[in-house]
Motif scaffolding. Structure first.
Motif, PDB file in Angstrom:
ATOM      1  N   ARG A  15      44.292  62.264  35.814  1.00  9.33           N
ATOM      2  CA  ARG A  15      43.824  63.510  35.204  1.00  9.33           C
ATOM      3  C   ARG A  15      44.906  64.146  34.338  1.00  9.33           C
ATOM      4  N   GLU A  16      46.158  64.045  34.752  1.00  6.90           N
ATOM      5  CA  GLU A  16      47.254  64.612  33.959  1.00  6.90           C
ATOM      6  C   GLU A  16      47.363  63.916  32.607  1.00  6.90           C
ATOM      7  N   LEU A  17      47.235  62.603  32.603  1.00 10.40           N
ATOM      8  CA  LEU A  17      47.280  61.867  31.333  1.00 10.40           C
ATOM      9  C   LEU A  17      46.106  62.261  30.441  1.00 10.40           C
ATOM     10  N   LYS A  18      44.928  62.414  31.032  1.00  6.05           N
ATOM     11  CA  LYS A  18      43.772  62.852  30.241  1.00  6.05           C
ATOM     12  C   LYS A  18      43.998  64.262  29.692  1.00  6.05           C
ATOM     13  N   HIS A  19      44.586  65.123  30.498  1.00  2.00           N
ATOM     14  CA  HIS A  19      44.881  66.488  30.060  1.00  2.00           C
ATOM     15  C   HIS A  19      45.861  66.492  28.880  1.00  2.00           C
ATOM     16  N   ARG A  20      46.738  65.527  28.827  1.00  5.28           N
ATOM     17  CA  ARG A  20      47.725  65.433  27.742  1.00  5.28           C
ATOM     18  C   ARG A  20      47.181  64.690  26.521  1.00  5.28           C
ATOM     19  N   GLY A  21      45.891  64.349  26.536  1.00  4.76           N
ATOM     20  CA  GLY A  21      45.257  63.756  25.363  1.00  4.76           C
ATOM     21  C   GLY A  21      45.164  62.241  25.379  1.00  4.76           C
ATOM     22  N   TYR A  22      45.571  61.595  26.458  1.00  3.59           N
ATOM     23  CA  TYR A  22      45.470  60.141  26.550  1.00  3.59           C
ATOM     24  C   TYR A  22      44.123  59.764  27.154  1.00  3.59           C
ATOM     25  N   HIS A  23      43.714  58.548  26.877  1.00  4.40           N
ATOM     26  CA  HIS A  23      42.519  57.977  27.500  1.00  4.40           C
ATOM     27  C   HIS A  23      42.983  56.724  28.235  1.00  4.40           C
ATOM     28  N   PRO A  24      43.405  56.859  29.495  1.00  7.40           N
ATOM     29  CA  PRO A  24      43.963  55.714  30.210  1.00  7.40           C
ATOM     30  C   PRO A  24      43.024  54.514  30.283  1.00  7.40           C
ATOM     31  N   ALA A  25      41.716  54.749  30.261  1.00 11.43           N
ATOM     32  CA  ALA A  25      40.775  53.634  30.338  1.00 11.43           C
ATOM     33  C   ALA A  25      40.846  52.746  29.098  1.00 11.43           C
ATOM     34  N   LEU A  26      41.286  53.306  27.963  1.00 14.52           N
ATOM     35  CA  LEU A  26      41.414  52.501  26.742  1.00 14.52           C
ATOM     36  C   LEU A  26      42.675  51.653  26.728  1.00 14.52           C
ATOM     37  N   GLY A  27      43.656  52.038  27.509  1.00 20.72           N
ATOM     38  CA  GLY A  27      44.936  51.331  27.465  1.00 20.72           C
ATOM     39  C   GLY A  27      45.785  51.855  26.314  1.00 20.72           C
ATOM     40  N   TRP A  28      47.022  51.414  26.265  1.00 21.37           N
ATOM     41  CA  TRP A  28      47.948  51.901  25.238  1.00 21.37           C
ATOM     42  C   TRP A  28      47.532  51.475  23.834  1.00 21.37           C
ATOM     43  N   ARG A  29      47.195  50.190  23.668  1.00 18.75           N
ATOM     44  CA  ARG A  29      46.829  49.712  22.327  1.00 18.75           C
ATOM     45  C   ARG A  29      45.509  50.328  21.858  1.00 18.75           C
ATOM     46  N   GLY A  30      44.555  50.449  22.756  1.00 23.09           N
ATOM     47  CA  GLY A  30      43.291  51.080  22.407  1.00 23.09           C
ATOM     48  C   GLY A  30      43.481  52.540  22.033  1.00 23.09           C
ATOM     49  N   GLN A  31      44.389  53.191  22.728  1.00 22.65           N
ATOM     50  CA  GLN A  31      44.713  54.584  22.417  1.00 22.65           C
ATOM     51  C   GLN A  31      45.312  54.684  21.020  1.00 22.65           C
ATOM     52  N   GLN A  32      46.208  53.796  20.682  1.00 19.96           N
ATOM     53  CA  GLN A  32      46.848  53.813  19.370  1.00 19.96           C
ATOM     54  C   GLN A  32      45.843  53.528  18.260  1.00 19.96           C
TER      55      GLN A  32
END
Length: 191
Positions: free
Chosen positions: A157-174
Motif C-alpha cells: 500500500r505504501e508503494l501504491k501511495h507513492r505512485g507505483y503500481h507494484p503489480a506492473l513491475g519496475w519495467r512495466g511501471q517505466q
C-alpha cells in the motif's frame, strides 16, 4: 636647529608628515553615513525550513492492520505472499532482481526453513531507508516475524501511495510512465 630653508620646505610640501586623525576618533562619535543603504525589496523568505541534524522520519501512509484498504492484495498476500513480496522487492530494487527471482527465493525460504520473514525484513529496512519511513510500530524484524502478511500488505500500500503500481513491475511501471530509456547506441564502423 633647523635651517629656515628646511622649515619652509616642510611647510610648503603638500602632504603632511602625519595624517589627521579620523573624525570619529577626534569627536568620539562614529562618522555619519555618507550613502545609507537603500533596500528596494525585502529579502525573500526562506522557502525551505532550515534543517539542523538528520531529517525526521515520515509516517507510513497506512497502518499495519489496514489490510481492508486493499482487499484484493490482502487476499493475494494471505494465500501466496511470495507474489506480493516479489512485487515489492522489484520496485524497491528498481527492477533488479526481477519479481520472479525475489518471490522464488522468498517461497523457498518459507518452504524449507519457515523463515521467509527474515528475508522480507531486509526489504522493509531497505524501503524505510529509501523513503525515510519511521520504524513503527516496532522494529522491522519483529513486524515481519509476528505479522509478515500484514507487513507485506502495508509495504504494498505504501508503494501504491507513492505512485507505483507494484503489480506492473519496475519495467512495466517505466513503460507506463513513458520514461523507459533505450540503451545508448554506439557508433559502428560502416563500409
Amino acid at each position: 636647529m633647523y635651517a629656515p630653508k628646511a622649515e619652509q620646505e616642510l611647510q610648503a610640501s603638500s602632504t603632511p608628515l602625519y595624517p589627521a586623525p579620523p573624525q570619529h576618533i577626534a569627536t568620539g562619535y562614529p562618522p555619519p553615513f555618507q550613502n545609507p543603504p537603500q533596500y528596494v525589496h525585502p529579502p525573500p523568505p526562506h522557502s525551505y525550513p532550515q534543517q539542523h541534524g538528520p531529517l525526521r522520519p515520515t509516517e507510513w501512509s497506512s497502518g499495519l492492520c489496514g489490510c481492508s484498504e486493499d482487499t484484493s492484495n490482502c487476499c493475494l498476500t494471505c494465500w501466496c505472499p511470495c507474489i506480493t513480496f516479489g512485487q515489492i522487492a522489484e520496485i524497491v530494487d528498481e527492477g533488479s532482481p526481477p519479481c520472479a527471482l525475489s518471490g522464488g527465493i522468498y517461497a523457498a525460504l518459507c518452504f524449507f526453513t519457515g523463515c521467509g520473514c527474515c528475508y522480507s525484513c531486509l526489504y522493509r529496512n531497505k524501503m524505510r531507508a529509501k523513503y525515510n519511513l519511521s520504524e513503527s510500530p516496532c522494529t522491522d524484524c519483529l513486524v515481519h516475524c509476528f505479522c509478515d502478511s500484514c507487513a507485506l500488505c502495508q509495504e504494498y500500500r505504501e508503494l501504491k501511495h507513492r505512485g507505483y503500481h507494484p503489480a506492473l513491475g519496475w519495467r512495466g511501471q517505466q513503460q507506463e510512465m513513458g520514461t523507459a530509456m533505450a540503451a545508448p547506441g554506439y557508433p559502428t564502423m560502416a563500409r
